[in-house]
Scaffold this active site. Structure first.
Site, PDB file in Angstrom:
ATOM      1  N   GLY A  69       5.876   9.958 -41.527  1.00 53.17           N
ATOM      2  CA  GLY A  69       5.236   8.851 -42.808  1.00 53.17           C
ATOM      3  C   GLY A  69       6.259   8.349 -43.481  1.00 53.17           C
ATOM      4  CG  ASN A 148       0.080  12.872 -51.594  1.00 54.31           C
ATOM      5  OD1 ASN A 148      -0.097  11.833 -52.597  1.00 54.31           O
ATOM      6  ND2 ASN A 148       0.979  13.501 -52.114  1.00 54.31           N
ATOM      7  CD  GLN A 176      -2.262  14.114 -47.011  1.00 56.12           C
ATOM      8  OE1 GLN A 176      -3.254  14.817 -46.393  1.00 56.12           O
ATOM      9  NE2 GLN A 176      -1.370  14.552 -47.169  1.00 56.12           N
ATOM     10  CB  SER A 196       2.802  11.550 -40.876  1.00 58.13           C
ATOM     11  OG  SER A 196       3.961  12.662 -40.721  1.00 58.13           O
ATOM     12  CG  HIS A 198       4.103  16.956 -40.592  1.00 59.00           C
ATOM     13  ND1 HIS A 198       3.895  17.633 -41.632  1.00 59.00           N
ATOM     14  CD2 HIS A 198       4.274  15.841 -40.921  1.00 59.00           C
ATOM     15  CE1 HIS A 198       4.415  16.987 -42.901  1.00 59.00           C
ATOM     16  NE2 HIS A 198       4.815  15.713 -42.426  1.00 59.00           N
ATOM     17  CB  CYS A 320       7.984  14.809 -51.075  1.00 54.19           C
ATOM     18  SG  CYS A 320       7.331  14.369 -49.468  1.00 54.19           S
TER      19      CYS A 320
END
Length: 372
Positions: A69, A148, A176, A196, A198, A320
């Site tokens: 992402g 998110n 998301q 993304s 994962h 993050c």
């Protein structure tokens, strides 16, 4: 451990692990090589691209495979802005974006671009706000599909429709949402879309960027992979796992949604029955997969530590900012930098692999921890 941090990352499913293991053992060639092993790898790469494109109802040459992402967001924003600055140097985003968007915007400001950061009103961003911020020299608008940290869903289709009358292209961080809801970028008038793997039970280090056949300045220079848009040998093992994961999630989309709505409702009902004092930290339109809850006069850092010791994995927000529970920039935009909510809110993010027993157990441990 009972895992409720799926917005940060999700576990690989047995089906994805099996597919990746198969590719690791049987398709080890470089997709750019001309020999048989290379051609076999290239055939699988093309197959994955076609399957993902079909799921998004786009053309296969409109997908760029990335490392995830963050790279997708950087390539979309930086790549388009630098390649098209002759059309203008004004960009629009929001104050509640993921840091991979906000920090990219900050970098572009050092390159002479001007960025307008829209502040949420009643926990959302409206198309009217975007309309009022547009200028003749605006070349890109970047707004996330769903937040998110809170799960709030923003009016992407309305904003996309608005921008069809303007030169500005529309980038959507859908990280998301992809894998949870069917997303067709062209129907929503999205020009650039980030995903993304994962986040939907695929491997870390793999993602993609949809682009509406736009001129982009590459971030990486080297080979001619990805139609000269991203140099570097493709992560074929990850791409195969990502494709399997996404197709599997979308095949069970309605079933998964129904399950998540049920888990969320059961959890909140149990909290009510147990007499736990809490408040919802979400707007009227939010994803059921993410639940943002606040507990008055309860420090979220201490709460998360106690939950971790009790065997429950949760978070306060974006992964993050790992290592610290810093005041959320999203909540600060919603309520102000001095609001006590910044230190009271936690994020519970569900997966279809969570069970009713797990959510009821979480409610019980929350009551116990908060009481003491």
């Amino acid at each position: 451990m009972v895992y409720f941090d799926n917005a940060a990352t999700s576990h690989l499913t047995p089906k994805v692990i099996e597919r990746m293991t198969q590719v690791m053992s049987q398709v080890f060639g470089n997709p750019s090589s001309l020999h048989q092993d290379g051609r076999k790898a290239n055939q699988l790469l093309r197959q994955c691209r076609q399957e993902l494109a079909q799921a998004l109802a786009v053309k296969d040459n409109q997908l760029i495979f990335t490392s995830g992402g963050t790279e997708s967001n950087n390539l979309a924003i930086k790549g388009y802005a630098l390649a098209n600055q002759d059309k203008g140097k004004h960009l629009i985003t929001t104050s509640v974006e993921h840091h991979s968007v906000l920090h990219t915007m900050s970098y572009l400001e050092t390159c002479g671009f001007e960025v307008t950061y829209l502040e949420p009103i009643n926990q959302t961003i409206s198309a009217q706000q975007v309309k009022e911020a547009l200028r003749p020299d605006t070349i890109l608008v970047s707004i996330m599909y769903a937040n998110n940290e809170t799960g709030d869903v923003y009016p992407i289709e309305e904003i996309g429709t608005l921008l069809t009358e303007h030169q500005a292209v529309f980038h959507v961080d859908a990280i998301q949402v992809i894998g949870k809801l069917s997303v067709h970028p062209q129907e929503l008038h999205i020009d650039l879309l980030s995903a993304s793997a994962h986040k939907f039970h695929g491997p870390k280090g793999c993602g993609f960027l949809y682009h509406n056949t736009l001129k982009l300045t590459p971030l990486l220079h080297g080979g001619q992979q990805e139609n000269n848009r991203r140099a570097s040998t493709e992560n074929l093992i990850g791409i195969a796992g990502m494709t399997t994961a996404l197709l599997d999630c979308l095949a069970k989309e309605k079933e998964n949604l129904a399950q998540i709505y049920g888990l969320k409702a059961s959890f909140l009902k149990q909290l009510d029955q147990l007499g736990v004092n809490y408040y919802l930290n979400q707007g009227a339109n939010s994803l059921p997969y993410v639940l943002s809850l606040g507990f008055p006069e309860t420090n979220n850092a201490l709460l998360l530590t106690q939950l971790d010791l009790a065997g429950f994995s949760l978070s306060a927000g974006s992964a993050c900012t790992t290592g610290n529970i810093e005041p959320s920039h999203v909540l600060a935009s919603y309520y102000g930098k001095t609001s006590p909510r910044l230190k009271e809110v936690i994020r519970i993010s569900f997966s279809e692999y969570n069970t009713l027993a797990e959510v009821l157990a979480l409610a019980q441990i929350l009551k116990k921890v908060i009481k003491h």
